[in-house]
Every structure is written in structure tokens, then in C-alpha cells.
Design an enzyme around this catalytic site. Structure first.
Site, PDB file in Angstrom:
ATOM      1  N   TRP A   1      48.760  63.784  -5.119  1.00 28.16           N
ATOM      2  CA  TRP A   1      48.096  62.621  -5.710  1.00 28.16           C
ATOM      3  C   TRP A   1      48.318  61.435  -4.767  1.00 28.16           C
ATOM      4  CZ3 TRP A   1      50.828  58.952  -9.404  1.00 28.16           C
ATOM      5  CH2 TRP A   1      49.915  58.076 -10.031  1.00 28.16           C
TER       6      TRP A   1
ATOM      7  N   ASP B   1      56.849  65.366 -11.619  1.00 30.44           N
ATOM      8  CA  ASP B   1      55.735  64.597 -12.167  1.00 30.44           C
ATOM      9  C   ASP B   1      54.983  65.530 -13.114  1.00 30.44           C
ATOM     10  OD1 ASP B   1      53.694  62.867 -12.759  1.00 30.44           O
ATOM     11  OD2 ASP B   1      53.039  62.558 -10.700  1.00 30.44           O
TER      12      ASP B   1
ATOM     13  N   LYS C   1      46.185  62.442 -20.139  1.00 30.87           N
ATOM     14  CA  LYS C   1      45.301  63.599 -20.187  1.00 30.87           C
ATOM     15  C   LYS C   1      45.449  64.376 -21.498  1.00 30.87           C
ATOM     16  CE  LYS C   1      43.984  62.962 -15.862  1.00 30.87           C
ATOM     17  NZ  LYS C   1      44.904  61.914 -15.396  1.00 30.87           N
TER      18      LYS C   1
END
Length: 414
Positions: free
Chosen positions: A144, A225, A261
Site C-alpha cells: 500500500w 496491518d 472495509k
């Protein structure tokens, strides 16, 4: 003196390049084509291509609006206690030893981005005691994009470890392990808990065990993460397996958690940071230092998204409804993977496309080159990032054929 009379500025600054992802999104929105397809943004869309509010979130929203006891007072600096406690149980496991032994310091953050930042800032001030040099973080290649910026902004040196193998479109496990072997003790290793962004390629459980063995033996520090728990596979426990395996080995670690999400709370910025320490005394000290850092940056986290998440995680009936919503979202994405794979095979598109169905989560690294990406955007109005990453959530039964034919065309001609 009026502002118009100023002839020079005290600021020596140039215009920064626009964010690549949001630049793609802006171009998509400006495109008048009726056939345009957006597979760039990492946000869930339903089969009509529209944002989807989870039914359980709608239900809790109504409950909160009718609650006469709610107000708009500040939350504690470290966040809503019901939220942080239930978030820790969700990702670490309700019966995990660190939870039972008060070894978890949890702080509510501005979604996963805020958790990554607060975790990085904490480690920049309090690096692992096993460090033998300047604090360094190893991030996957690719990762990311915000990971590199977040750590660089707090003064932590950033290095990369091999992750994605462009030849196999899978995991470069040998390169990964080799990089870990060469890392200095105390180095931070950033790991995607599940649904690796941007590739969609995750280690197998056996590979996770190999990774953990090297990290433990080399005295490296795991920094997880976790942005897609439950959203990746539809199974909350499966998606948290890697984190829990490390915990089972008695490792101190850090977990960044996002509810953007898996709750669809993109704009509410609900997240958490969990730091697992070896002793209760150290855990108490860690939380106190996290609170000091949080106070200087945001003072207090926002309440609304955290209240929604806490309500669901602490109510068995609502929790069950949420797991069904997760299965619905992850199931639709898996259906799109299969549909795209089947269509490319049907078209006889050059190359192998098994990686589309082997990868997991919202994103897929298609293998399209930058030249092919440029061509598919220019000629077919399909918008994706230049590295060939697509959001599977942007595909649906109305555009899957068009998208597959566009891919087939550019693979053959670009």
C-alpha cells in the site's frame, strides 16, 4: 499592505504531485463515456456499481439515533472502551493469552491509516530494544503506497523485501525469507494480515510459519496491518490466523486494525491500534505513551463509527447479522473473480489467468503492463492503477463481459 501587494513568499515550496489513485478516480469521473468502468478505488460496490451500506449498519444507525442517552461529548483520549476492547478480541481472539493477562494496549485511531501512523510514531520514539542501529522498517514490494510515506514521515528508514513474483504472479517466498535473514535485529517487519494490498497474494499457513520462525530467531519486530478481516474470505477467524499464530509463539507485536472495509465505514474512520507486550507493567506504560502521542495529534478520536462497531461486536444477534453481511460481500467478490477468469479462458486470452482466482480479497494484480493499462484506459475507458491492480468490487454482471474483452484486446495488441 494588502495581500495583492506581496511580491514574494516566505515559503520555499513546489506543487506536490497529485495522489496517483485519486488522480485515476478524478479522470474516471470526468470521462463522459457511458461504457466507462472504474476498477481503481478500494471500496466495495454492489452488483449495480453503487456504494453498499451494510444492513446491520443501517439497523444500528437507527438504534443510535433513537438512543436518548447519547451525546456529543469527547471520547477518552484512547477511545471508546467498548470499542477498543471488542476490537482486540475480534482480531486477537477472545481467549487469547495476551487479553486474559492484560498484555494488550489498545487505542482507537483514525481508521487503519491512523493506526499505522500512531504505531510508526510510537516505534520512532520507543524502538525495539533489540535494535542494533537506526530504526528501520521493511515493507513488501509492492505494498500500500501510504506505508512508505507514513514511516518516512516519522523518521524511520524504509527498506523493501521481495514479495510479488511477476513471473509466477504469486509469492516470492524465497526472496521474502532471504530478506528477513539479512535484516538487522530489531528491524520492524510490516506484514499484511490477509488480503495483501495491492497483490491479493497471501502466504499459505505453512509459509506464515516459516516467516514467523525467521522473525523470531532474528529478533525482528512484527508490525501487522489488518484492513480486511472477514472481508477477505468471509471468515473472521481464517483472516486473523497469521496474527494469532504469532501470538501463540509468545511474540511481542503490533496490530493495526481498520473497519473501513468490513463495516463499510469508509468515511467514519474507525480503527484501532493494539500493542502486545511481554508484561502487564510494560503494557500499561505503552498505553500511557500512546495516549501522550494521541493527545498531541488528534486529542480525541471520533465517536460515531466506533459506536456502530462496538454495538455490533458486543451484541450476539447483531454480530451474527454482520457475519452474514461479510459473507455476502466476500462472496460477490469471489463470484467476480470466477466470472472474470472464466471469461478470459473462454476468449482464449493469451497467458495464464489462474492468479485471478488464486488471489484473495478486494484487489487483484492482473499482470497488465503500464502500456496495456494506458491502452485500456484510452481505448476502452477502463480505469485502474498503472501497476495493473484492479479492485474486484468494481466488476459486476453488467460490465464483466466488456471488461474481459477489453483486457483480451490490450493483451493481444499492446
Amino acid at each position: 499592505m494588502s495581500p495583492s501587494a506581496l511580491s514574494s513568499s516566505v515559503f520555499n515550496v513546489t506543487v506536490a504531485p497529485p495522489d496517483a489513485l485519486f488522480g485515476v478516480l478524478a479522470a474516471y469521473k470526468a470521462d463522459p463515456s457511458s461504457q466507462k468502468v472504474d476498477v481503481s478505488v478500494g471500496a466495495y460496490r454492489d452488483n449495480s456499481g453503487k456504494p453498499w451500506v451494510l444492513p446491520v449498519v443501517k439497523k444500528v444507525d437507527a438504534i443510535l439515533k433513537d438512543d436518548p442517552t447519547l451525546d456529543h461529548e469527547y471520547l477518552p483520549i484512547t477511545g471508546l472502551p467498548d470499542f477498543t476492547a471488542s476490537s482486540a478480541r475480534l482480531v486477537l481472539g477472545a481467549t487469547a493469552d495476551p487479553i486474559k493477562n492484560d498484555l494488550v494496549a489498545s487505542v482507537q485511531t483514525i481508521s487503519g491509516t491512523g493506526a499505522n501512523h500512531l504505531g510508526a510514531l510510537f516505534l520512532s520514539r520507543h524502538p525495539p530494544t533489540t535494535s542494533v542501529g537506526p530504526t528501520t522498517v521493511y515493507i513488501s514490494s509492492p505494498t500500500w503506497p501510504n506505508h512508505k510515506q507514513i514511516f518516512a514521515n516519522v523518521g524511520i528508514a524504509v527498506r523493501e523485501y521481495p514479495y510479488f513474483d511477476p513471473k509466477t504472479l504469486g509469492l516470492d517466498i524465497n526472496g521474502f525469507l532471504s530478506a528477513l535473514e539479512s535484516a538487522e535485529p530489531g528491524s520492524i517487519i510490516l506484514l499484511h494480515a490477509c488480503a495483501h494490498n495491492p497483490t491479493g497474494v497471501d502466504p499459505t499457513q505453512d509459509q506464515w510459519k516459516q516467516i514467523a520462525d525467521v522473525i523470531i530467531r532474528k529478533n525482528l519486530f512484527p508490525f501487522f496491518d489488518c484492513a480486511y478481516q472477514g472481508f477477505a474470505s468471509g471468515d473472521l477467524d481464517r483472516d486473523a490466523w497469521a496474527v494469532r499464530y504469532f501470538l501463540s509463539k509468545g511474540v511481542e507485536l503490533l496490530v493495526c486494525q481498520s473497519f473501513a472495509k468490513n463495516f463499510g465505514l469508509y468515511g467514519e474512520r474507525a480503527g484501532a491500534l493494539h500493542v502486545i507486550s511481554a508484561t502487564k507493567e510494560i503494557s500499561t506504560a505503552v498505553k500511557s505513551q500512546l495516549a501522550v502521542l494521541q493527545r498531541s495529534e488528534i486529542s480525541n478520536p471520533p465517536a460515531y463509527g466506533a459506536r456502530i462497531v462496538a454495538k455490533v461486536l458486543n451484541d450476539p444477534t447483531l454480530f451474527e447479522e454482520w457475519t452474514e453481511d461479510l459473507k455476502r460481500m466476500s462472496g460477490r467478490i469471489q463470484e467476480m473473480r470466477k466470472a472474470l477468469y472464466d471469461k478470459l479462458v473462454e476468449l482464449g486470452t493469451p497467458g495464464t489467468w489462474n492468479h485471478i482466482i488464486d488471489q484473495i480479497g478486494m484487489f487483484s494484480f492482473t499482470g497488465l503492463t503500464p502500456a496495456q493499462v494506458g491502452k485500456i484506459t484510452k481505448e476502452y475507458h477502463v480505469y485502474l492503477t498503472s501497476n495493473g491492480r484492479i479492485s474486484m468490487a468494481g466488476l459486476n454482471s453488467n460490465n464483466i463481459d466488456y471488461f474481459a474483452k477489453a483486457v483480451d484486446s490490450v493483451v493481444r495488441t499492446a
